[in-house]
Design an enzyme around this catalytic site. Structure first.
Site, PDB file in Angstrom:
ATOM      1  N   ASP A 158     -23.196 -24.368 -38.862  1.00 18.00           N
ATOM      2  CA  ASP A 158     -22.736 -24.005 -37.581  1.00 18.00           C
ATOM      3  C   ASP A 158     -23.514 -22.909 -36.954  1.00 18.00           C
ATOM      4  OD1 ASP A 158     -21.953 -21.903 -39.127  1.00 18.00           O
ATOM      5  OD2 ASP A 158     -19.878 -21.956 -38.749  1.00 18.00           O
ATOM      6  N   SER A 159     -24.593 -22.671 -37.505  1.00 17.60           N
ATOM      7  CA  SER A 159     -25.614 -21.727 -37.026  1.00 17.60           C
ATOM      8  C   SER A 159     -26.155 -22.482 -35.790  1.00 17.60           C
ATOM      9  CB  SER A 159     -26.710 -21.587 -38.015  1.00 17.60           C
ATOM     10  OG  SER A 159     -27.237 -22.452 -38.500  1.00 17.60           O
TER      11      SER A 159
ATOM     12  N   ASP B 250     -20.953 -28.552 -41.775  1.00 21.28           N
ATOM     13  CA  ASP B 250     -20.073 -27.021 -41.728  1.00 21.28           C
ATOM     14  C   ASP B 250     -18.756 -27.255 -41.016  1.00 21.28           C
ATOM     15  OD1 ASP B 250     -21.258 -24.929 -42.921  1.00 21.28           O
ATOM     16  OD2 ASP B 250     -22.391 -24.045 -41.440  1.00 21.28           O
TER      17      ASP B 250
ATOM     18  N   LYS C  86     -18.947 -27.953 -45.849  1.00 23.14           N
ATOM     19  CA  LYS C  86     -18.774 -26.672 -46.305  1.00 23.14           C
ATOM     20  C   LYS C  86     -18.024 -25.749 -45.686  1.00 23.14           C
ATOM     21  CE  LYS C  86     -22.669 -23.898 -45.247  1.00 23.14           C
ATOM     22  NZ  LYS C  86     -22.076 -22.738 -44.787  1.00 23.14           N
TER      23      LYS C  86
ATOM     24  N   GLU D  47     -16.476 -21.425 -45.307  1.00 24.42           N
ATOM     25  CA  GLU D  47     -16.650 -20.259 -45.753  1.00 24.42           C
ATOM     26  C   GLU D  47     -15.369 -19.343 -46.288  1.00 24.42           C
ATOM     27  OE1 GLU D  47     -18.218 -17.693 -42.533  1.00 24.42           O
ATOM     28  OE2 GLU D  47     -19.729 -19.375 -42.164  1.00 24.42           O
TER      29      GLU D  47
ATOM     30  N   GLU E 189     -24.877 -16.002 -49.396  1.00 21.15           N
ATOM     31  CA  GLU E 189     -25.714 -15.307 -48.249  1.00 21.15           C
ATOM     32  C   GLU E 189     -25.674 -13.835 -47.938  1.00 21.15           C
ATOM     33  OE1 GLU E 189     -24.962 -17.326 -44.330  1.00 21.15           O
ATOM     34  OE2 GLU E 189     -26.253 -15.921 -43.287  1.00 21.15           O
TER      35      GLU E 189
HETATM   36  O1  KIV Z   1     -24.820 -22.288 -40.548  1.00 20.43           O
HETATM   37  C1  KIV Z   1     -25.718 -22.500 -41.381  1.00 20.43           C
HETATM   38  O2  KIV Z   1     -26.953 -23.225 -41.299  1.00 20.43           O
HETATM   39  C2  KIV Z   1     -25.579 -21.999 -42.801  1.00 20.43           C
HETATM   40  C3  KIV Z   1     -26.887 -21.897 -43.763  1.00 20.43           C
HETATM   41  C4  KIV Z   1     -27.900 -21.002 -43.188  1.00 20.43           C
HETATM   42  C5  KIV Z   1     -26.315 -21.468 -44.983  1.00 20.43           C
HETATM   43  O3  KIV Z   1     -24.315 -21.746 -42.968  1.00 20.43           O
END
Ligand code: KIV
Length: 261
Positions: free
Chosen positions: A42-43, A81, A111, A113, A180
Site C-alpha cells: 500500500d506504499s 497488502d 499482508k 499490519e 519494518e
Molecule cells: O507497502 C509496502 O510496500 C510495504 C513494504 C515496504 C514492506 O509494506
C-alpha cells in the site's frame, strides 16, 4: 519455479528470501522470477498517487494494482497488502475483503499490519485458506497513532511489544512476517525467536529476507530513507532520456526515417 508456502517457510535460516514491492504489470513482467516474492504494497499510495500516507489507499486501488502485477508474474509469488480500514473491524470483514483480493487479483496471499490485537483475525483467515503475511514494528497505517514515521522498539517495553506482536502473528498462523523500522538488535531478536521467515526493511541483515520498494532501489525517490540502498540512478537517467527526447522533437530529428512507416 514459483515458490509456494511450504518452500518459503522451509527457507527460514537456510536461504535468504528476496522481496520487491512494486505496483504495475510492466515491472512485474520484466522482473518476474528475479525475486522470490512481489509485494503489492500500500506504499503505492505515496509512490504512485502522491499521498502523504498509506491511509487513504482503498481496497479497489489495491485490487487494480494487485491484478496488474499478478498478470505479469508467473515465477514470483504475489502478496497484496490489505489497506487501512479493510480488515481491522472484524474477522468477517477481513475475510470478505481478503477473499475479494484473492479472487479478483490472483494473488497467493495477503499482508496485514498488526500484532497481538490482530491475532484472532489472522487465525480466522488462515483457517479459511487465506495465507497471511504479518507486518510488525513500524506499521505505516498507524502513523497517526505514532505521531509520525518513527523507528519502533527503542525502549525495552516497546521492544517487548514488537516481540509479542511477532510471536502472536506466528502463533496465529502467518507464513511470514515483515519487520519494518526497528533497531537492528530488535530485528535480530525477532528473527531468532520466531520460526517463520522474517523479512526486514529498515531492520537487520540477519533477517531471513529483505524487501525494498522498486522505485527506491532504482534511485527514483527524491529523498530516499536511510534504509534504502540505491542500486541505480534512474532519476538522472530518466530525466536525461526525456530531455534528449524533447530536444530531438524541438530540433526536428525525432522521428527520423527509422521511426516512420
Ligand atoms: O507497502 C509496502 O510496500 C510495504 C513494504 C515496504 C514492506 O509494506
Amino acid at each position: 519455479m514459483m515458490p509456494n508456502l511450504p518452500s518459503l517457510k522451509a527457507r527460514k535460516g537456510k536461504e535468504k528470501i528476496t522481496v520487491l514491492s512494486l505496483y504495475d504489470y510492466t515491472s512485474a513482467k520484466l522482473l518476474d522470477g528475479a525475486v522470490d516474492m512481489f509485494l503489492v504494497g500500500d506504499s503505492l499510495g505515496m509512490v504512485v498517487y502522491g499521498l502523504d500516507s498509506t491511509l487513504p489507499v482503498t481496497l479497489d486501488m489495491m485490487i487494480a494494482h494487485g491484478r496488474a502485477v499478478a498478470r505479469g508474474a508467473s515465477e514470483s509469488f504475489v502478496v497484496v497488502d490489505l489497506p487501512f480500514g479493510s480488515y481491522q473491524e472484524s474477522p468477517a470483514q477481513a475475510f470478505a475483503n481478503s477473499a475479494r483480493v484473492m479472487i479478483e487479483t490472483g494473488a497467493k496471499a495477503v499482508k496485514l499490519e498488526g500484532g497481538t490485537e490482530m491475532a484472532e483475525t489472522v487465525a480466522f483467515l488462515v483457517a479459511r485458506s487465506i495465507p497471511v503475511m504479518g507486518h510488525v514494528g513500524l506499521r505505516p497505517q498507524s502513523v497517526n497513532a505514532y505521531g509520525g514515521f518513527r523507528v519502533q522498539g527503542r525502549t525495552a517495553e516497546a521492544a517487548e511489544q514488537v516481540l509479542a506482536d511477532a510471536r502472536a502473528m506466528e502463533a496465529a498462523g502467518c507464513f511470514s512476517i515483515v519487520v519494518e523500522g526497528v533497531t537492528r538488535a530488535l530485528a535480530d531478536r525477532v528473527t531468532a525467536e520466531v520460526s517463520i521467515p522474517v523479512i526486514g526493511i529498515g531492520a537487520s541483515p540477519a533477517c531471513d529476507g529483505q524487501v525494498l520498494v522498486l522505485s527506491d532501489l532504482l534511485g527514483m525517490a527524491e529523498r530516499p530513507a536511510k534504509f534504502v540502498k540505491c542500486y541505480a540512478d534512474l532519476r538522472s537517467i530518466t530525466r536525461e532520456a526525456v530531455q534528449a527526447y524533447a530536444d530531438e522533437i524541438r530540433a526536428g530529428t525525432f522521428p527520423s526515417a527509422d521511426h516512420c512507416y
